[in-house]
Structures are given as C-alpha cells and as structure tokens.
Write a protein that holds these residues in place. Sequence first.
Motif, PDB file in Angstrom:
ATOM      1  N   ARG A  39       0.838  -1.199   0.000  1.00  0.00           N
ATOM      2  CA  ARG A  39       0.000   0.000   0.000  1.00  0.00           C
ATOM      3  C   ARG A  39       0.872   1.248   0.000  1.00  0.00           C
ATOM      4  O   ARG A  39       1.788   1.370   0.818  1.00  0.00           O
ATOM      5  CB  ARG A  39      -0.925   0.001   1.228  1.00  0.00           C
ATOM      6  CG  ARG A  39      -1.860  -1.197   1.286  1.00  0.00           C
ATOM      7  CD  ARG A  39      -2.905  -1.134   0.172  1.00  0.00           C
ATOM      8  NE  ARG A  39      -3.675  -2.371   0.062  1.00  0.00           N
ATOM      9  CZ  ARG A  39      -3.516  -3.264  -0.903  1.00  0.00           C
ATOM     10  NH1 ARG A  39      -2.591  -3.083  -1.838  1.00  0.00           N
ATOM     11  NH2 ARG A  39      -4.261  -4.340  -0.948  1.00  0.00           N
ATOM     12  N   HIS A  40       0.603   2.170  -0.905  1.00  0.00           N
ATOM     13  CA  HIS A  40       1.351   3.415  -0.943  1.00  0.00           C
ATOM     14  C   HIS A  40       0.534   4.451  -1.695  1.00  0.00           C
ATOM     15  O   HIS A  40      -0.451   4.136  -2.382  1.00  0.00           O
ATOM     16  CB  HIS A  40       2.720   3.219  -1.613  1.00  0.00           C
ATOM     17  CG  HIS A  40       2.657   2.669  -2.994  1.00  0.00           C
ATOM     18  ND1 HIS A  40       2.325   3.431  -4.097  1.00  0.00           N
ATOM     19  CD2 HIS A  40       2.882   1.406  -3.455  1.00  0.00           C
ATOM     20  CE1 HIS A  40       2.358   2.672  -5.181  1.00  0.00           C
ATOM     21  NE2 HIS A  40       2.692   1.442  -4.826  1.00  0.00           N
ATOM     22  N   GLY A 114      -0.805   0.375  -5.370  1.00  0.00           N
ATOM     23  CA  GLY A 114      -0.743   0.793  -3.975  1.00  0.00           C
ATOM     24  C   GLY A 114      -2.081   1.103  -3.352  1.00  0.00           C
ATOM     25  O   GLY A 114      -2.149   1.479  -2.176  1.00  0.00           O
ATOM     26  N   ASP A 116      -5.870   0.628  -1.723  1.00  0.00           N
ATOM     27  CA  ASP A 116      -6.443  -0.280  -0.725  1.00  0.00           C
ATOM     28  C   ASP A 116      -7.265  -1.385  -1.378  1.00  0.00           C
ATOM     29  O   ASP A 116      -7.785  -1.228  -2.489  1.00  0.00           O
ATOM     30  CB  ASP A 116      -7.374   0.491   0.230  1.00  0.00           C
ATOM     31  CG  ASP A 116      -6.631   1.398   1.182  1.00  0.00           C
ATOM     32  OD1 ASP A 116      -5.394   1.320   1.223  1.00  0.00           O
ATOM     33  OD2 ASP A 116      -7.302   2.195   1.876  1.00  0.00           O
TER      34      ASP A 116
END
Length: 268
Positions: A39-40, A114, A116
């Motif tokens: 995640r990012h 990245g 959710d």
Amino acid sequence: MRRLAIIALVAACCAYALYAGLFWRQQRYLLFPIASPERHALRAPLPQYGRLVELPASFGTARAVFLRGPQGVAPAVVYTHGNGEIVDQHVRGFDAIRALGFHVLLVEYPGYGGADGETSLENIAQASVAAYDWLVRQPDVDRERVVAMGKSLGGAAAAELTRHRPVRALVLQSTFTAVADFASQLYLPAWLVRDPFDSVARLRAFAGPVLVTHGRRDELIPFAHGERLAAAARAATSRWYDCGHNDCPYEGADYLALLGNFLQKAVK
C-alpha cells in the motif's frame, strides 16, 4: 479389466479435481496479475489539470484521478485500464479526449498501484461506482453525459458499471465476453469462476451506443470475443484492426478519429 477401468476413472476424477482446485486458487492471479498487498500513495506526478480523488469504500479508500477538460460544464469519460496497468501510467494519456471537450476520470482497481483492498469484481465495481458518484456531483460535469470506457479487463469493468449507474455510451477496447468463456476453454464449469465479468450480459441489457474495437490477431483475447460483443450490443459500432492484444493502434489517428466521432455523437 473392470477393476482397472474403475481405478483409471477414479484417478482421472482425482486429477480433474486437482486441476479444478488449482484454477480456483489461481484464477485471480491470472485475471489480476499485478495486484499487490503493498500500500502506498499515488506515485505519478499529476499534471496541472489533474486531481487525486480518494473515496471511502468497504475495503478502505477507493482511488481515482480526475483530469479536468479545457472548458466549463462538459461531458465526462470514466476510464478503467487493463489488468497489467495502473492509473499512474495514464495520467497524461488522455489529451486527445480532453481536447474534444471531455473531462476524464481514471479509476484505480483495489489492490493495484498501492490502492487499498483486494482485487475482485465486487471491489472494482464498488470503486467504479464510488468514483462515478463523485464525478456526477462535480458542478462542471454534465451528469447526463457520462461515457464508460475501458481496455481489456477495463472494458469488462466499464460494462459492469452500466449495471449499477446510468451511462450514456460505452467504449470497449480489446475486451472479452465473459470470464466463464475462458473457463470453458479450459474444460472447467462456469460455477468455478469467482469474478464472472459477463460483458455479453451487460451489453444485452444496455440500450445506449457501444463502440467495440479488437485486434484480429489478438493472442490473449481471441478476435471472436470482439465479434460476439458487437453482436450482443443493441447499437454497436465496430472496427477491427490487424493487431494483437497489446499493439492495437489506440493512440493512432484512425482510432482517435473514430473515437472522437463516436463520443461527439453519443453525447449530443
């Protein structure tokens, strides 16, 4: 002999069960090959006319990028990309559509780039609906003139959006008919498919104009899928190209002229 036949039948059934079980476990990897638990934030720098949109969803936060058109109140295109791409790759790729007077909203898939969430039909549809609902609330977007557009898997996602929200027209680039059709080619039953993406069913129910394009030499999604999609639509415009899956001239002058003409007529 009878005992040997029974043993052979049992062995064949066990082998098929293992094969079907492998498909059940691996099908989402095949359909969503670059989904990741990482995640990012969005990493692509946005152009001056771009805006990151983050929206609440059951899986966390849905992500999209809004590319404002060059004029005030205008129609919009909701775009969903292929299964080997992410939104970051497209933030500067829609100048031709924007030049026609359209806003563009790029929807990211949950679990991609990245973002959710786990990648699935349900979550992609939820992200697309959240993005659509945000889009039509914008004062400079003509909510009566929203077009859904997608490439490959993205075409199936765009078709799925028509099931949940009103869409003026639909553009499908190199899109498949349904995931169940791939399963049948592998001698597997449709009920094993977790994310059906039944684009044929969506087109049969959709009353608006549809543009279907496909490559005659497509090695991933056979050309017959494009023909079946065009036949399923009530009002289809189709164009076939001498290309495979990843080399169709969707940025070329011929296609952009076709697309521009289709979009302008669709939103009149």
